[in-house]
Design an enzyme around this catalytic site. Structure first.
Site, PDB file in Angstrom:
ATOM      1  N   ASP A  18       0.870  -1.182   0.000  1.00  0.00           N
ATOM      2  CA  ASP A  18       0.000   0.000   0.000  1.00  0.00           C
ATOM      3  C   ASP A  18       0.906   1.231   0.000  1.00  0.00           C
ATOM      4  OD1 ASP A  18      -3.070   0.803   1.684  1.00  0.00           O
ATOM      5  OD2 ASP A  18      -1.626   2.211   0.870  1.00  0.00           O
ATOM      6  N   ASP A 110      -3.975   2.357  -4.992  1.00  0.00           N
ATOM      7  CA  ASP A 110      -2.638   2.341  -4.374  1.00  0.00           C
ATOM      8  C   ASP A 110      -2.286   1.038  -3.676  1.00  0.00           C
ATOM      9  OD1 ASP A 110      -3.990   2.546  -1.910  1.00  0.00           O
ATOM     10  OD2 ASP A 110      -2.467   3.908  -1.099  1.00  0.00           O
ATOM     11  N   GLU A 111      -3.045  -0.016  -3.955  1.00  0.00           N
ATOM     12  CA  GLU A 111      -2.755  -1.284  -3.292  1.00  0.00           C
ATOM     13  C   GLU A 111      -2.649  -2.426  -4.294  1.00  0.00           C
ATOM     14  OE1 GLU A 111      -5.403  -2.080   0.018  1.00  0.00           O
ATOM     15  OE2 GLU A 111      -5.702   0.078   0.251  1.00  0.00           O
TER      16      GLU A 111
END
Ligand code: DCP
Ligand code: MG
Ligand code: MG
Length: 553
Positions: A18, A110-111
């Site tokens: 993340d 974002d992961e």
């Protein structure tokens, strides 16, 4: 009810990555001055995220702007409503992770989950160091002896390499969690932030689950499910662990009940599902002002060279090239983005290492790019551009056939079949249009084996299409330029024009490189000999001959 923790499978090694304060990091990379100030990213009247300096003032995600200013009067706000740069960065991160495993699953922007089980077992075989690095959650005195502690130890080393790679390549810090399933890796990763990583071993899974503040914090339990659970008195993870399964089954059905119940013990059997490769590989360069063609060319050559490296790394063959410009516009701070794209001949990319294209070939791609440019920008008038971008899209897998010449033409026809011939002008379209997923990735059919029939209909279809689309980069013209890219040029002494055989299409014939023209003539001569009864029979025309592509039937 007993949980299945004893039967839990520990064989996989999963890393969850993340990015730290993602939107804020992208903005700080664009404008490094923002790194030393409390920064908030604004969408409407909300701070959607902030950098870690701002977080020290108590700023939280999704806080109202006015509340944020009360906590931090010197908060600097940057608008984050245009997601373009965040998306671009997001896909670059996923692409980078795909170097480590083909099992990379995107989750939001974002992961990513990465199943690194394969590299872990390879490293184990070489006797690599298995000592875990970074933070370790829980007690390590009573470890499982199935080999998972060694695997997760190696996983933590890989996670560290990955995070360093993201930092070096993309200038972004991140957090990682390492576990034997997705659930645990995701929860572990959020234990220590920012720019840290945490490994959790199976013996600490239950303990990790109990750190969560309520069932709604279990990653795969959404608002609706958590309200359902609350309605039967299940609020904490401990409540869920000690619930009566029949009560839960009555609410959710037996299968889902078991799955949710298992989650409370840190058991998650859902596999990492590959999100597929990005639909587009592109790079952009923003600048204060570009207003001369020499600058445009210089920037685009740089971009093309960098882009070819990325395409080579990706390994697939693109069918389309797209040029993006951002025009300065007084009325819009962001400027106006416009793109134009056209098909390219995939044979350019089947000739070996695309990063080693000769200067001649590069110049020819540049001709295509500059043609697109002239459609976006009227260079007879003053212009002011603040960004140039290039991308390749519509990929297909690399496959090199036996017969280079035939392959070369057939591929071209496949690429430019009626459904694929497109010349689209868009405005403000992000380079990565849709989240990558294996289903969304390839709406078009992949080229099949070398075709031996029905070439003429494609040629005819192409001609018809060219007539119908005025503004389109002529596929035939384009094909000419690109065919030449791939031909071995004939020596300069052969400047005499070869006339078109009567049975071939003149335009197409003259557009061909000389060596192909010669081959066509040769074949025409042989056909004529064969067709004239009083002449001895020449070599028969191969069914797959180049002539078949050009001779109207
Ligand atoms: N985001 C959003 N709306 C939310 C939460 C997040 O638009 N309610 C955006 C902004 C974030 C990005 O998604 O930058 C990623 O979300 P994260 O929850 O991972 O938050 P950050 O990456 O910003 O911070 P962290 O360091 O806590 O991961
Ligand atoms: Mg984040
Ligand atoms: Mg996130």
């Amino acid at each position: 009810m007993e949980s299945d923790t004893a039967l839990d499978d520990h064989s996989r090694t999963i890393i969850h990555v993340d990015l730290d304060c993602f939107y804020a990091q992208v903005e700080m990379n664009k404008n490094p001055k923002l790194r030393d100030v409390p920064l908030g990213i604004q969408q409407k009247n909300i701070v959607v995220t902030s950098n870690y300096i701002a977080r020290e003032y108590g700023i939280k995600k999704c806080m109202l702007i006015e509340d944020a200013f009360k906590l931090c009067p010197n908060l600097v706000l940057v608008k984050g409503e245009d997601l373009h740069d965040y998306r671009q960065t997001s896909y670059k991160v996923t692409a980078l992770l795909q170097k480590y495993s083909n099992l990379v699953e995107r989750l939001g922007l974002d992961e990513n989950f990465i199943d690194v089980s394969r590299i872990v077992s390879e490293r184990l075989e070489t006797g690599a160091n298995c000592d875990a690095v970074g933070n370790i959650f829980g007690d390590t005195s009573d470890m499982c002896d199935c080999g998972c502690s060694e695997r997760l130890g190696i996983g933590s080393i890989i996670a560290q390499n990955i995070r360093e790679d993201i930092k070096v390549q993309l200038g972004l810090t991140s957090c990682a969690g390492i576990g034997h399933n997705k659930l645990l890796s995701k929860i572990a990763g959020s234990r220590h932030k920012p720019n840290q990583q945490t490994v959790v071993f199976p013996n600490s899974a239950v303990e990790l689950m109990l750190t969560l503040d309520g069932v709604s914090r279990i990653p795969s339990i959404g608002v609706v499910l958590s309200e359902q659970l609350n309605s039967i008195g299940i609020k904490t993870v401990q409540d869920l662990q000690s619930t009566n399964i029949s009560k839960l089954s009555g609410l959710l059905g037996p299968e889902k009940a078991k799955q949710v119940y298992d989650l409370s013990f840190g058991i998650d059997r859902i596999l990492v599902k590959s999100s597929g490769k990005p639909q587009s590989i592109g790079i952009e360069d923003s600048c204060k002002s570009i207003s001369a063609e020499t600058e445009v060319k210089e920037k685009l050559v740089q971009l093309l060279n960098r882009l070819l490296v990325l395409v080579a790394e990706d390994g697939r063959i693109p069918r389309t090239i797209k040029l993006t410009v951002r025009k300065f516009d007084k009325s819009s701070k962001l400027g106006v983005r416009e793109t134009k794209q056209c098909n390219i001949n995939s044979s350019l990319f089947t000739c070996g290492d695309v990063t080693k294209l000769g200067e001649n070939a590069l110049n020819k791609v540049m001709v295509i790019i500059m043609r697109l440019f002239s459609k976006l920008v009227d260079s007879t008038k003053p212009y002011h551009l603040t960004l140039l971008g290039l991308s390749f899209t519509k990929f297909h897998q690399r496959s090199i056939g036996k017969n280079a010449l035939t392959n070369f033409l057939v591929k071209d026809i496949e690429v430019q079949s009626v459904t694929n011939i497109k010349c689209i002008s868009e405005t403000d379209e992000p380079s990565y249009e849709t989240p990558c997923s294996s289903t969304a990735e390839s709406p078009e059919k992949e080229p099949g084996p070398v075709r031996k029939k029905s070439k003429t209909s494609d040629i005819v279809a192409k001609r018809r299409f060219v007539k119908e689309t005025e503004d389109c980069e002529s596929p035939l013209k384009l094909r000419v330029a690109e065919l030449r890219l791939n031909s071995t040029e004939k020596p300069a002494d052969s400047n005499q024009n070869i006339s078109c055989p009567p049975n071939a299409d003149k335009d197409v014939f003259h557009a061909l490189p000389r060596d192909l023209q010669e081959e066509l003539w040769e074949e025409y001569k042989q056909t004529r000999e064969r067709d004239i009864p009083d002449k001895p029979l020449g070599k028969r025309v191969k069914p797959n001959s180049i002539r078949n592509y050009l001779v109207p039937r």
